[in-house]
Enzyme design. Structure first.
Site, short mmCIF file in Angstrom:
data_model
loop_
_atom_site.label_atom_id
_atom_site.label_comp_id
_atom_site.label_asym_id
_atom_site.label_seq_id
_atom_site.Cartn_x
_atom_site.Cartn_y
_atom_site.Cartn_z
N LYS A 187 -4.25 -5.05 -9.63
CA LYS A 187 -2.98 -4.53 -9.12
C LYS A 187 -1.89 -4.77 -10.17
O LYS A 187 -2.08 -5.55 -11.10
CB LYS A 187 -2.60 -5.24 -7.82
CG LYS A 187 -3.61 -5.04 -6.70
CD LYS A 187 -3.15 -5.71 -5.42
CE LYS A 187 -4.31 -5.92 -4.44
NZ LYS A 187 -5.05 -4.72 -4.10
N HIS B 93 -6.74 1.34 -1.99
CA HIS B 93 -6.30 0.27 -2.87
C HIS B 93 -4.78 0.06 -2.80
O HIS B 93 -4.01 1.01 -2.84
CB HIS B 93 -6.72 0.67 -4.29
CG HIS B 93 -6.35 -0.33 -5.33
ND1 HIS B 93 -6.99 -1.53 -5.44
CD2 HIS B 93 -5.39 -0.31 -6.28
CE1 HIS B 93 -6.44 -2.20 -6.44
NE2 HIS B 93 -5.47 -1.50 -6.97
N TYR C 130 0.85 -1.19 0.00
CA TYR C 130 0.00 0.00 0.00
C TYR C 130 0.89 1.24 0.00
O TYR C 130 2.02 1.19 0.47
CB TYR C 130 -0.86 0.04 1.26
CG TYR C 130 -1.82 -1.12 1.41
CD1 TYR C 130 -3.15 -1.03 0.98
CD2 TYR C 130 -1.41 -2.31 2.00
CE1 TYR C 130 -4.02 -2.09 1.13
CE2 TYR C 130 -2.27 -3.38 2.15
CZ TYR C 130 -3.58 -3.27 1.72
OH TYR C 130 -4.45 -4.32 1.87
#
Lengths: 330, 330
Positions: free
Chosen positions: B309, B278, B271
């Site tokens: 991702k 997200h 993160y």
């Protein structure tokens, strides 16, 4: 647990005993926690620690953090058991820690499921788990490094499909990395891919077809070559080749259509009737007597669920064995 | 290619020559295929085989299937180059096979991208690819066992985030598989998980914090233990532990928040600002001088894209190096 008062217990070895019978009864009745023995309530360390953290229990002469340390010394998987117990309680289950698994039920339910709590770093022993699930599927609660729980159901699977064995006799030309044939008819059993006027085959398909007596293999100079030679060449480039070949062959023998799983990040995708319909499985082949890791299992399940398929872990034993692993939400 | 006629060429080594200058000009103008040299059109084997299969070219004395075999003998990656060339042509690109990569452009476009064609079984050499993408990202066309193409873009990445180093001095208790601390304040930098009144930490977090001088580690008997001891213990259970620790530490040093990727089937999720937003990356740590396989890359990209991702492959070199790999649709 919906107790308004806090009770007192005593730490005795790997148990906490609540000796006051009135208090014991209240804890047990309200939360279905612990077992009665000689008028006293006997709690496992996980049950006791849960009640301590809920503010419902205090243990004479031991602070909560001291209790955590003592419990971890007395039981090598205390943290893992506790985190699993806590997670199941927070999900609303009645939980009984048998010391092996956690029996769970919803209030009013009779049938109890069992959850096996494990830390992610515990080895994944294929044959051990295959034995454990001989009767029925089991649920494993895996605690990860962040202390989070993921639940997997594991069961045996016997995949099978309707594709009949071929009777053709064809010739395959093996080039450098793949093979071609002018005999397109085997495409009806979903071997190869049509490229221009030919069928392009993988090395694994070619070896299977020659071992089944369907194909002869020649090189680009039209010299006949043996499947053993191809296997040796393939193994040099891919240490997993032999286990993949064994599983490919077994799945084909079971009447299934087997295609590479490259795009899906796994060994094979498997279709049942034809390749137009959804492929129900992603298959990962592992060697005989496989001892792997839970992160590998998590990976395979993720890959399969991401494309709405089931994950099959296939052990290249004799005969091959299959475990279906799914993530479950309790 | 939109040729109505079929032309004749001659196979000369690893080239096909169309000697008739009128015919050559037609082929070249209509399809942007080949290079002129001394009034003749020179085609690579891939270009020639493509025209043969399109019915636009015949080669004197050589049947199409014979041509395939001859081409495979003369070039060790002919099938792979041909399948890539063919796939790019079918996607509407003008393609130039330079013998190394395939330069591609849309009609009317000037800027050409380059696609490197590789077979899935070719090793993935981290440092080789890291060098290849020093200037700009590159596209790799990977041919799988089914002859299908998947395209990946690879570029260097320098991930960084805003999380400042901690100044606290705390005490961590390592239990069997994980660690706890009563000092919850480090949670503001997103270390650990709040469990009841404490913070549960992973072993990797604990080692990082002690190596940064933020924590002392004690066991359940309150004896001080060294990070070296913890590393040795962790390595016994997880052969990838040291590379994971190195990448974990580097990402934390870069101001990022790093959590286990267990649920996602990879090593870490990363993160940037906080864990509510997200996580942009899934990170897979590999050892120094890593030579892996393209199926591993495909797996990592699948896992990351499935949860929106980016996939970072992190080499535990000194300093660590990062490659961002994405699947691209051309």
């Amino acid at each position: 647990v919906d107790l308004k008062e806090s009770f007192r217990g005593e730490l005795e070895g790997d148990r906490v005993i609540v000796k006051d019978s009135v208090e014991s009864g209240k804890i047990h009745n309200k939360g279905s926690v612990g077992r009665f023995s000689g008028g006293m309530l006997v709690l496992t360390l996980t049950e006791a620690f849960y009640l301590i953290n809920e503010g419902k229990l205090s243990v004479d002469g031991v602070s909560p953090y001291e209790f955590l340390k003592k419990a971890a010394l007395s039981s090598g998987d205390f943290e893992v058991r506790y985190l699993t117990y806590r997670d199941l309680k927070k999900r609303g289950f009645i939980v009984e820690d048998t010391g092996i698994d956690m029996k769970i039920a919803r209030g009013g339910e009779d049938i109890k499921k069992a959850v096996v709590p494990l830390y992610e770093r515990v080895p994944f022993d294929f044959n051990g788990i295959y034995s454990m699930v001989s009767e029925e599927k089991k649920i494993f609660g895996i605690v990860d490094g962040d202390g989070d729980l993921t639940y997997y159901s594991i069961e045996r699977e016997e995949p099978h499909g309707p594709i009949k064995a071929l009777k053709e006799k064809i010739e395959i030309t093996v080039l450098n990395e793949m093979a071609f044939t002018e005999n397109n008819e085997i495409h009806r059993a979903y071997y190869g891919k049509t490229i221009d006027k030919w069928l392009q085959l993988s090395i694994i398909e070619s070896i299977y077809l020659v071992e089944k007596g369907i194909a002869d293999i020649r090189d680009a100079l039209s010299e006949k070559i043996s499947p053993e030679y191809l296997k040796r060449q393939a193994e040099k480039k891919d240490p997993e080749f032999m286990q993949k070949l064994k599983i490919y062959s077994d799945l084909r023998d079971r009447g299934l259509i087997v295609k590479t799983g490259f795009k899906y990040g796994t060994h094979f995708r498997v279709y049942v009737r034809d390749i137009e319909h959804h492929a129900p499985y992603l298959v990962h082949a592992v060697p005989d007597n496989y001892v792997g890791t839970w992160p590998e299992i998590s990976r395979g399940v993720r890959l399969a669920h991401g494309v709405k398929k089931d994950f099959l872990l296939a052990e290249a034993s004799d005969p091959p064995k299959y475990l279906k692993v799914k993530r479950v939400r309790l």
